[in-house]
Design an enzyme around this catalytic site. Structure first.
Site, PDB file in Angstrom:
ATOM      1  N   CYS A 146       0.803  -1.146   0.053  1.00  0.00           N
ATOM      2  CA  CYS A 146       0.058   0.052   0.000  1.00  0.00           C
ATOM      3  C   CYS A 146       0.865   1.378   0.241  1.00  0.00           C
ATOM      4  O   CYS A 146       1.650   1.544  -0.837  1.00  0.00           O
ATOM      5  CB  CYS A 146      -0.833  -0.145   1.084  1.00  0.00           C
ATOM      6  N   HIS A 239      -4.817  -5.106   0.130  1.00  0.00           N
ATOM      7  CA  HIS A 239      -4.570  -5.648   1.419  1.00  0.00           C
ATOM      8  C   HIS A 239      -4.796  -7.315   1.453  1.00  0.00           C
ATOM      9  O   HIS A 239      -5.633  -7.420   2.427  1.00  0.00           O
ATOM     10  CB  HIS A 239      -4.914  -4.916   2.584  1.00  0.00           C
ATOM     11  N   GLU A 241      -3.244  -9.248   3.118  1.00  0.00           N
ATOM     12  CA  GLU A 241      -2.707  -9.690   4.580  1.00  0.00           C
ATOM     13  C   GLU A 241      -4.004  -9.572   5.649  1.00  0.00           C
ATOM     14  O   GLU A 241      -4.183 -10.236   6.622  1.00  0.00           O
ATOM     15  CB  GLU A 241      -1.636  -9.152   4.975  1.00  0.00           C
TER      16      GLU A 241
END
Length: 361
Positions: A146, A239, A241
């Protein structure tokens, strides 16, 4: 690929309690299995330090190859920290100066919460650029998340991210745009990835400097791209994760900011994330919260417990495959000496021999 608890970092015990395989250092020492040393530059704010560790460590640990992972968390001295967070860092994190001497096979760089109008004015800017410059000479591959992607694309090629004018926030469908790249091998033809950002970098900007887009969304834009060598730097705008509850916790923080007067409008729901029943519960909470604010009463309890069973993680399997692909390629071409980025004979400008096969070299 099991994680090795080579320090007393609490995240290792939390992951062990989740059912992750986490080896003790003594046990790992007695196994005849190759080690991979992965740096983890955590630039997230104090409240998110440990949660961010767990999210990324979990994905690395779930990779399906035979090796032992030694993950080395570190941060930047220029980032402001509370006394409590600094004590945690002093106890559990390593120093970049030590890691650059010891070497790393791979590096993960997290995002950060922006505080300045321009990225070059952020407190992390100089330190991040220093780490990236070292990594480009000494690390096999670096994965940027990001804001780190935005900062390093600007630092390396002068590309400034574009303000959206709104928050891109939710879970979006994506497609692979370069299926022959091994990083996206075995990924579904369409899959979900969460996003949470106010700015983005577009395909046309990246392709103008030779950065190759691997994954893109019609709605959310570029998710994954790689540097012109096709492996040394990997840039993510989404994202993968995130936990299934991450966007809900972010939504909760925004409702608290509205209640405290830190934002004027009540936050919208993250897109494509909440089911109708969950939205109904949150709409009821919104009315309760508005009434409490109007009457000067305390903030009502957020109904997180009611909502947990209604949330679904539709991106984790894809994220695990991607991380397995990434770590697998690092494993294949990194040098046994972690101070050197590649095995003998690997071309740093085309480490996967993809440019040659595509007629780019």
């Amino acid at each position: 690929m099991p994680l090795v608890a080579h320090t007393a970092l609490p995240t290792f015990e939390r992951l062990r309690q989740e059912g992750q395989t986490v080896l003790s250092e003594d046990y790992a020492f007695n196994q005849d299995i190759r080690e991979l040393h992965i740096g983890f530059l955590n630039m997230m704010p104090d409240a998110a330090l440990a949660a961010t560790e767990r999210q990324f460590f979990r994905l690395v640990g779930e990779s399906n190859l035979i090796a032992q992972f030694h993950i080395h968390p570190f941060t930047l001295d220029s980032l402001p920290r509370s006394d409590k967070a600094q004590a945690y860092i002093d106890q559990h994190y390593e120093k970049f100066e030590d890691l650059r001497k010891q070497g790393l096979d791979a590096l993960i760089i997290t995002g950060a919460n922006p505080s300045a109008a321009h990225l070059e004015d952020e407190p992390f800017w100089e330190g991040l650029c220093e780490v990236a410059a070292w990594a480009m000479e000494n690390v096999t591959s670096t994965l940027c998340s990001c804001l780190a992607s935005h900062a390093l694309v600007q630092h390396l090629w002068g590309i400034r991210r574009r303000p959206l004018g709104f928050k891109r926030w939710g879970v979006y469908s994506h497609a692979v745009t370069m299926p022959e790249h091994p990083l996206v091998n075995d990924l579904n033809t369409r899959f979900d990835v969460p996003h949470s950002r106010f700015n983005q970098i577009d395909r046309v900007q990246l392709e103008a400097v030779g950065v190759q887009v691997l994954v893109e969304s019609d709605e959310a834009g570029v998710h994954m791209a790689v540097s012109p060598d096709l492996f040394r730097m990997i840039f993510l705008q989404g994202h993968p994760e995130y936990d299934q509850v991450s966007l809900l916790k972010e939504y909760r923080r925004e409702t608290m900011r509205w209640f405290e007067g830190a934002r004027e409008d009540y936050p919208p729901f993250p897109e494509n994330y909440l089911r109708p029943k969950a939205k109904a519960i949150l709409n009821e909470y919104r009315l309760t919260q508005r009434l409490a604010k109007r009457q000067g009463k305390p903030l009502p309890d957020f109904p997180e417990a009611l909502l947990l069973s209604m949330l679904h993680n539709t991106w984790r399997d894809t994220a695990k495959v991607f991380y397995s692909n990434w770590i697998g390629k690092v494993y294949q071409i990194t040098n046994n000496d972690r101070r050197k980025p590649f095995m003998e004979g690997v071309d740093p400008n085309d480490p996967l021999k993809l440019r040659k096969h595509r007629g780019m070299g």
